[in-house]
Design a protein around this motif. Structure first.
Motif, PDB file in Angstrom:
ATOM      1  N   GLN A  72     -27.571   3.710   8.008  1.00 38.54           N
ATOM      2  CA  GLN A  72     -28.697   3.785   7.070  1.00 38.54           C
ATOM      3  C   GLN A  72     -30.003   3.552   7.833  1.00 38.54           C
ATOM      4  O   GLN A  72     -30.054   2.726   8.744  1.00 38.54           O
ATOM      5  N   GLU A  73     -31.040   4.283   7.413  1.00 38.07           N
ATOM      6  CA  GLU A  73     -32.310   4.158   8.104  1.00 38.07           C
ATOM      7  C   GLU A  73     -32.937   2.777   7.905  1.00 38.07           C
ATOM      8  O   GLU A  73     -33.532   2.206   8.796  1.00 38.07           O
ATOM      9  N   LYS A  92     -22.979  10.890   1.887  1.00 37.43           N
ATOM     10  CA  LYS A  92     -23.903  10.072   2.686  1.00 37.43           C
ATOM     11  C   LYS A  92     -25.284  10.012   2.019  1.00 37.43           C
ATOM     12  O   LYS A  92     -25.934   8.965   1.972  1.00 37.43           O
ATOM     13  N   THR A 146     -27.555   6.699   0.425  1.00 40.27           N
ATOM     14  CA  THR A 146     -28.968   6.369   0.659  1.00 40.27           C
ATOM     15  C   THR A 146     -29.740   6.293  -0.656  1.00 40.27           C
ATOM     16  O   THR A 146     -30.515   5.352  -0.879  1.00 40.27           O
ATOM     17  N   GLN A 172     -28.928   3.099  -2.485  1.00 42.46           N
ATOM     18  CA  GLN A 172     -29.378   1.872  -1.816  1.00 42.46           C
ATOM     19  C   GLN A 172     -30.900   1.734  -1.807  1.00 42.46           C
ATOM     20  O   GLN A 172     -31.427   0.630  -1.866  1.00 42.46           O
ATOM     21  N   ASP A 173     -31.597   2.864  -1.753  1.00 49.85           N
ATOM     22  CA  ASP A 173     -33.044   2.803  -1.529  1.00 49.85           C
ATOM     23  C   ASP A 173     -33.892   3.015  -2.787  1.00 49.85           C
ATOM     24  O   ASP A 173     -35.104   2.890  -2.737  1.00 49.85           O
TER      25      ASP A 173
END
Ligand SMILES: Cc1ncc(COP(=O)(O)O)c(C=O)c1O
Length: 459
Positions: A27-28, A393, A397, A400-401
């Motif tokens: 994750q970024e 994927k 993200t 989560q974001d």
């Protein structure tokens, strides 16, 4: 926050001092966790996450399970550390309980040795196989995962874990797994006659298929995850019957890696119980201690590991029998056995899976949903059934974001992607999840998939 350090400063440290070789930077913007309980994680930035994967099934019994924590606290007061050269009570009682549970399910007597991680007990299993069969080579399944040490990387299917590390002389022979939503042979589950299983047995038939001749074969064992951790792929009943008996006939040992799907994840203590396979060797880790002090174990039939065969020193790690690990595992085992999961989980699993099926009816990008006990998968594909690469994927993200809402509460979600093209989500809620929490999860998941669906359409 205990150390009074700002989030920005912590992120700077991550940028500067941590190697990114582990999986954090999938994750970024990784979550910086602060505290957790039940199925919830709270981060340092004030976000609350519903965890639908429970540390890849390492916390089946919930974060901060009070019963298990209490036992660990007691151990901390009594015997928090002691050399593995000595015995201690928790280790002995734990070994007896696990061996008895396996005996009750298989009628087979065996012994246990402990280690620290999943990979290390897979290594120990490999030693047991080599010692007893004299063969280095083993078989595994495409899509399988057994760990990432140099040796065990040769058993894990993913090429990307090996590609930088040169030759793998003993790399496992890999057979296609029954991943029916994207069949390797382009067959349909309804009328395939378990073709993939049959092909595994057939590969042993002729000398010229490169594995065995009429009186010999090159593989000592097959390492199996009954349901694959990669995407929580659930093979059809009968899949293993197509080739396991033939392997047994040829003296190939059956190693059942229950590290991710054992401990009632599939509704039964061990996933092998669904498939009628009786293993020679079993590995457990992850939820064995409910994610507390790491401890793993390998069980093997008596004749494979009797003290005259597997003599002192065959397996060792300094922390392999750490008393904080054995006490956590013993408390986890007792807690698990008291819950009557075999009777309580089916109704919860039904509600969860019914919710996922509703989502499939609602969103065209969902190709397939499936579940066994409290292990579920959702895969994404286009109108032609072609997997949407990285859709899982992307969903991770987005979950989560971004913010979602349930009953006036702002929530985020921890999801896990899987599948051979990262086209799917794998869900492993904690086993004590309440019906209310299931409804909350499904509602937030609905919002996440709506978000994903919209973004995929606009791509
Ligand atoms: C089925 C299976 N086997 C082995 C392992 C390796 O365990 P560890 O990461 O504790 O070494 C894992 C970890 O995800 C796993 O899922």
């Amino acid at each position: 926050m205990l150390n009074n350090v700002s989030v920005e400063r912590l992120r700077e440290i991550d940028q500067k001092y941590l190697s990114w070789g582990d999986t954090v930077h999938y994750q970024e913007r990784p979550i910086i966790a602060d505290h957790c309980h039940g199925e919830l994680i709270h981060d340092l930035e004030g976000n609350t996450y519903i965890d639908t994967q429970m540390w890849h099934s390492s916390c089946n019994f919930g974060y901060r399970n009070p019963t298990i924590e209490q036992a660990c606290r007691k151990q901390f007061e009594k015997l928090p550390q002691i050399s593995g050269d000595f015995l201690h009570e928790e280790k002995l009682l734990l070994a007896e309980k696990v061996c008895q549970a396996i005996y009750e399910r298989t009628g087979i007597k065996g012994r246990i040795s402990f280690n620290v991680s999943g990979t290390l007990v897979v290594e120990d299993a490999l030693k047991i196989v080599r010692q007893n069969t004299g063969r280095n080579r083993v078989a595994t399944m495409m899509g399988g995962y057994h760990g990432r040490s140099l040796t065990v990387s040769g058993l894990s299917s993913s090429h990307r874990y090996r590609q930088y590390y040169g030759e793998f002389a003993d790399r496992a022979i890999m057979f296609p797994f029954a991943k029916c939503d994207q069949c390797f042979y382009d067959k349909n589950r309804e009328d395939c006659g378990l073709y993939c299983g049959k092909m595994i047995a057939r590969s042993l038939e002729s000398d010229f298929y490169g594995i065995s001749s009429h009186d010999s074969n090159e593989i000592g064992a097959i390492f199996l995850e009954m349901c694959q951790g990669r995407g929580y792929t659930i093979p059809p009943k009968g899949f293993y019957d197509e080739f396991v008996p033939e392997m047994r006939r040829r003296g190939i040992l059956i190693v059942d890696d229950e590290i991710q799907v054992g401990m009632y994840r599939t509704g039964k203590l061990f996933a092998f119980e669904h498939y009628g396979v009786v293993p020679d060797i079993i590995t457990l880790s992850k939820s064995f201690t409910n994610g507390l002090n790491p401890l793993s174990m390998v069980w093997a039939r008596e004749e494979l590991v009797s003290p005259s065969v597997f003599t002192p020193g065959h397996a060792h790690s300094n922390f392999a029998n750490h008393p904080l690990g054995t006490s956590a595992a013993l408390a986890t085992w007792d807690y698990m056995m008291e819950q009557d999961y075999e009777n309580t989980l089916p109704e919860k699993a039904k509600r969860y899976l019914a919710g996922l099926k509703k989502l499939k009816d609602k969103y065209a990008c969902i190709h397939h949903v499936d579940g066994l006990g409290m292990l579920f998968n959702i895969s994404f594909a286009d109108a032609m059934g072609k997997p949407i690469e990285n859709a899982g994927k992307y969903a991770v993200t987005l979950a989560q974001d971004e913010d979602y809402f349930y009953a006036g509460q702002r929530l985020r979600m921890v999801l896990n992607s899987g599948g051979y093209w990262n086209e799917s989500l794998k869900l492993a809620p904690y086993l004590d999840i309440t019906y209310q929490e299931i409804d909350r999860t499904l509602s937030v998941l609905d919002q996440v998939i709506a978000n994903l669906h919209k973004k995929l359409e606009n791509k």
